[in-house]
Write a protein that holds these residues in place. Structure first.
Motif, mmCIF file in Angstrom:
data_model
loop_
_atom_site.group_PDB
_atom_site.id
_atom_site.type_symbol
_atom_site.label_atom_id
_atom_site.label_comp_id
_atom_site.label_asym_id
_atom_site.label_seq_id
_atom_site.Cartn_x
_atom_site.Cartn_y
_atom_site.Cartn_z
ATOM 1 N N ALA A 238 -18.715 -10.737 10.903
ATOM 2 C CA ALA A 238 -18.733 -12.201 11.058
ATOM 3 C C ALA A 238 -20.108 -12.745 10.688
ATOM 4 O O ALA A 238 -20.214 -13.774 10.005
ATOM 5 N N GLY A 239 -21.153 -12.025 11.118
ATOM 6 C CA GLY A 239 -22.525 -12.448 10.830
ATOM 7 C C GLY A 239 -22.771 -12.522 9.330
ATOM 8 O O GLY A 239 -23.455 -13.438 8.844
ATOM 9 N N GLN A 240 -22.214 -11.565 8.601
ATOM 10 C CA GLN A 240 -22.381 -11.541 7.138
ATOM 11 C C GLN A 240 -21.775 -12.801 6.507
ATOM 12 O O GLN A 240 -22.370 -13.416 5.640
ATOM 13 N N VAL A 241 -20.597 -13.191 7.003
ATOM 14 C CA VAL A 241 -19.934 -14.379 6.441
ATOM 15 C C VAL A 241 -20.679 -15.651 6.858
ATOM 16 O O VAL A 241 -20.879 -16.557 6.037
ATOM 17 N N VAL A 242 -21.106 -15.702 8.117
ATOM 18 C CA VAL A 242 -21.841 -16.889 8.589
ATOM 19 C C VAL A 242 -23.125 -17.066 7.777
ATOM 20 O O VAL A 242 -23.448 -18.180 7.338
ATOM 21 N N GLY B 208 0.816 -1.227 0.000
ATOM 22 C CA GLY B 208 0.000 0.000 0.000
ATOM 23 C C GLY B 208 0.841 1.264 0.000
ATOM 24 O O GLY B 208 0.364 2.339 -0.356
ATOM 25 N N ILE B 209 2.102 1.133 0.425
ATOM 26 C CA ILE B 209 2.990 2.315 0.453
ATOM 27 C C ILE B 209 3.968 2.236 -0.727
ATOM 28 O O ILE B 209 3.883 3.045 -1.635
ATOM 29 N N ASP B 210 4.842 1.247 -0.706
ATOM 30 C CA ASP B 210 5.747 1.097 -1.853
ATOM 31 C C ASP B 210 5.769 -0.336 -2.374
ATOM 32 O O ASP B 210 6.747 -0.803 -2.928
ATOM 33 N N ASP B 211 4.685 -1.036 -2.148
ATOM 34 C CA ASP B 211 4.472 -2.359 -2.730
ATOM 35 C C ASP B 211 2.983 -2.438 -3.061
ATOM 36 O O ASP B 211 2.160 -1.926 -2.293
ATOM 37 N N PRO B 212 2.627 -3.070 -4.187
ATOM 38 C CA PRO B 212 1.223 -2.978 -4.625
ATOM 39 C C PRO B 212 0.251 -3.856 -3.855
ATOM 40 O O PRO B 212 0.631 -4.906 -3.332
ATOM 41 N N TYR B 213 -1.003 -3.409 -3.809
ATOM 42 C CA TYR B 213 -2.123 -4.271 -3.411
ATOM 43 C C TYR B 213 -3.103 -4.259 -4.577
ATOM 44 O O TYR B 213 -3.612 -3.195 -4.949
ATOM 45 N N GLU B 214 -3.325 -5.420 -5.161
ATOM 46 C CA GLU B 214 -4.243 -5.518 -6.301
ATOM 47 C C GLU B 214 -5.607 -5.998 -5.805
ATOM 48 O O GLU B 214 -5.750 -7.161 -5.429
ATOM 49 N N PRO B 215 -6.610 -5.118 -5.785
ATOM 50 C CA PRO B 215 -7.932 -5.529 -5.268
ATOM 51 C C PRO B 215 -8.510 -6.665 -6.106
ATOM 52 O O PRO B 215 -8.260 -6.725 -7.314
ATOM 53 N N PRO B 216 -9.263 -7.576 -5.471
ATOM 54 C CA PRO B 216 -9.828 -8.688 -6.237
ATOM 55 C C PRO B 216 -10.826 -8.199 -7.284
ATOM 56 O O PRO B 216 -11.578 -7.268 -7.027
ATOM 57 N N GLU B 217 -10.791 -8.851 -8.454
ATOM 58 C CA GLU B 217 -11.806 -8.569 -9.472
ATOM 59 C C GLU B 217 -13.046 -9.395 -9.166
ATOM 60 O O GLU B 217 -14.155 -9.017 -9.503
ATOM 61 N N LYS B 218 -12.813 -10.523 -8.507
ATOM 62 C CA LYS B 218 -13.935 -11.389 -8.139
ATOM 63 C C LYS B 218 -13.802 -11.737 -6.665
ATOM 64 O O LYS B 218 -12.732 -12.193 -6.239
ATOM 65 N N CYS B 219 -14.838 -11.462 -5.898
ATOM 66 C CA CYS B 219 -14.833 -11.937 -4.509
ATOM 67 C C CYS B 219 -16.271 -12.258 -4.138
ATOM 68 O O CYS B 219 -17.210 -11.706 -4.706
ATOM 69 N N GLU B 220 -16.431 -13.155 -3.182
ATOM 70 C CA GLU B 220 -17.773 -13.565 -2.785
ATOM 71 C C GLU B 220 -18.390 -12.543 -1.821
ATOM 72 O O GLU B 220 -19.589 -12.320 -1.827
ATOM 73 N N ILE B 221 -17.550 -11.951 -0.992
ATOM 74 C CA ILE B 221 -18.048 -10.981 0.000
ATOM 75 C C ILE B 221 -17.092 -9.794 0.029
ATOM 76 O O ILE B 221 -15.865 -9.965 0.036
ATOM 77 N N GLU B 222 -17.657 -8.597 0.054
ATOM 78 C CA GLU B 222 -16.827 -7.398 0.196
ATOM 79 C C GLU B 222 -17.294 -6.665 1.451
ATOM 80 O O GLU B 222 -18.482 -6.419 1.620
ATOM 81 N N ILE B 223 -16.328 -6.368 2.315
ATOM 82 C CA ILE B 223 -16.683 -5.652 3.544
ATOM 83 C C ILE B 223 -16.167 -4.229 3.402
ATOM 84 O O ILE B 223 -14.968 -4.012 3.207
ATOM 85 N N GLU B 224 -17.072 -3.280 3.476
ATOM 86 C CA GLU B 224 -16.632 -1.885 3.356
ATOM 87 C C GLU B 224 -17.393 -1.011 4.335
ATOM 88 O O GLU B 224 -18.346 -1.448 4.972
ATOM 89 N N GLN B 225 -16.918 0.217 4.418
ATOM 90 C CA GLN B 225 -17.560 1.169 5.319
ATOM 91 C C GLN B 225 -18.963 1.504 4.812
ATOM 92 O O GLN B 225 -19.197 1.548 3.610
ATOM 93 N N GLU B 226 -19.847 1.745 5.784
ATOM 94 C CA GLU B 226 -21.186 2.233 5.424
ATOM 95 C C GLU B 226 -21.354 3.584 6.077
ATOM 96 O O GLU B 226 -21.202 3.712 7.299
ATOM 97 N N ASN B 227 -21.624 4.591 5.264
ATOM 98 C CA ASN B 227 -21.718 5.976 5.750
ATOM 99 C C ASN B 227 -20.483 6.360 6.570
ATOM 100 O O ASN B 227 -20.604 6.952 7.652
ATOM 101 N N GLY B 228 -19.333 5.946 6.076
ATOM 102 C CA GLY B 228 -18.077 6.318 6.723
ATOM 103 C C GLY B 228 -17.757 5.543 7.987
ATOM 104 O O GLY B 228 -16.802 5.866 8.694
#
Ligand SMILES: Nc1ncnc2c1ncn2[C@@H]1O[C@H](COP(=O)(O)OS(=O)(=O)O)[C@@H](OP(=O)(O)O)[C@H]1O
Ligand SMILES: Nc1ncnc2c1ncn2[C@@H]1O[C@H](COP(=O)(O)OP(=O)(O)O)[C@@H](O)[C@H]1O
Length: 213
Positions: free
Chosen positions: A197-201, A168-188
């Motif tokens: 965990a509940g979402q995955v279960v 993330g700083i001086d080595d790459p992170y390549e986001p998945p093009e395909k994933c079963e579940i994406e966890i992200e912020q909601e309203n910040g």
């Protein structure tokens, strides 16, 4: 020609007790939940919350955490591209064994490169099963938030140039093009660990991994 350094002349040994028997015993289906994301994105937090939730439901799981495995199995590996690739390959192979044992294996690694993640997915696919065995969870936490958390102080060291090749700083992170579940912020706001965990279960339940018919 010497074959001392190659795995040649080796044969697959079948055993009377197989995966289906183990799954019946455990009343669950073996699979791999692969959590990928930046350092500080919440991978270990989700892995532990998920393992706890599954345990509470009487389901057997095991967490393979990148940081922890680098204390033993992968202690010979660093963070250059080929070492990360070998790290991910080994964890994929171990995860495959755990899934074969009937467990819900939770692999929690940065696993920054698409090619290696795709290779794990291919390794864990089985023509005999319609249902995939690897389920990718992408912790889509912005770098700025991971860096502001800086739980281990590693981003600070990377920004100061004291760690080279930090994801993330001086080595790459390549986001998945395909994933079963994406966890992200909601309203910040990041979802609470129990909610993640509940979402995955719920996903595993719907896909039929938490019982054997
Ligand atoms: N250069 C560099 N880049 C990224 N991370 C670094 C680095 N050096 C040390 N660390 C620490 O190692 C943990 C990541 O190990 P992984 O096995 O998950 O990495 S990888 O999948 O092989 O990329 C990572 O743990 P997490 O913060 O839990 O992700 C860091 O604590
Ligand atoms: N959903 C969340 N909400 C708030 N803080 C979180 C959440 N998930 C993780 N954290 C915090 O962020 C920091 C990094 O989390 P961690 O699980 O160690 O990330 P990773 O394993 O990806 O490096 C920790 O201090 C953790 O408590």
């Amino acid at each position: 020609m010497s074959t001392l350094n190659n795995s040649t002349n080796v044969f697959w040994q079948e055993c009377q007790v197989g995966k289906v028997d183990r799954q019946k015993l455990l009343n669950q289906k073996g699979c791999v939940v692969w959590i990928t994301g930046l350092s500080g994105s919440g991978k270990s937090t989700l892995a532990c919350a998920l393992s706890r939730e599954l345990h509470c439901r009487g389901k057997l799981s095991y967490v393979l955490d990148g940081d922890n495995l680098r204390h033993g199995l992968n202690k010979d590996l660093g963070f250059k591209a080929e070492d990360r690739a070998e790290n991910i390959r080994r964890v994929g192979e171990v995860a495959k064994l755990f899934a074969d044992a009937g467990l819900i294996c939770i692999a929690s690694l940065i696993s920054p490169y698409r090619k290696e993640r795709d290779a794990c997915r291919a390794m864990l696919s089985d023509a005999n099963f319609i249902e995939a065995r690897l389920h990718m969870v992408f912790m889509n936490t912005p770098l700025e938030l991971c860096e502001s958390r800086d739980a281990k102080g590693l981003y600070k060291l990377a920004r100061a140039g004291k760690i080279k090749g930090f994801t993330g700083i001086d080595d790459p992170y390549e986001p998945p093009e395909k994933c079963e579940i994406e966890i992200e912020q909601e309203n910040g706001v990041c979802p609470m660990p129990a909610a993640m965990a509940g979402q995955v279960v719920s996903y595993l339940e719907v896909k039929g991994f938490l019982q054997v018919q």
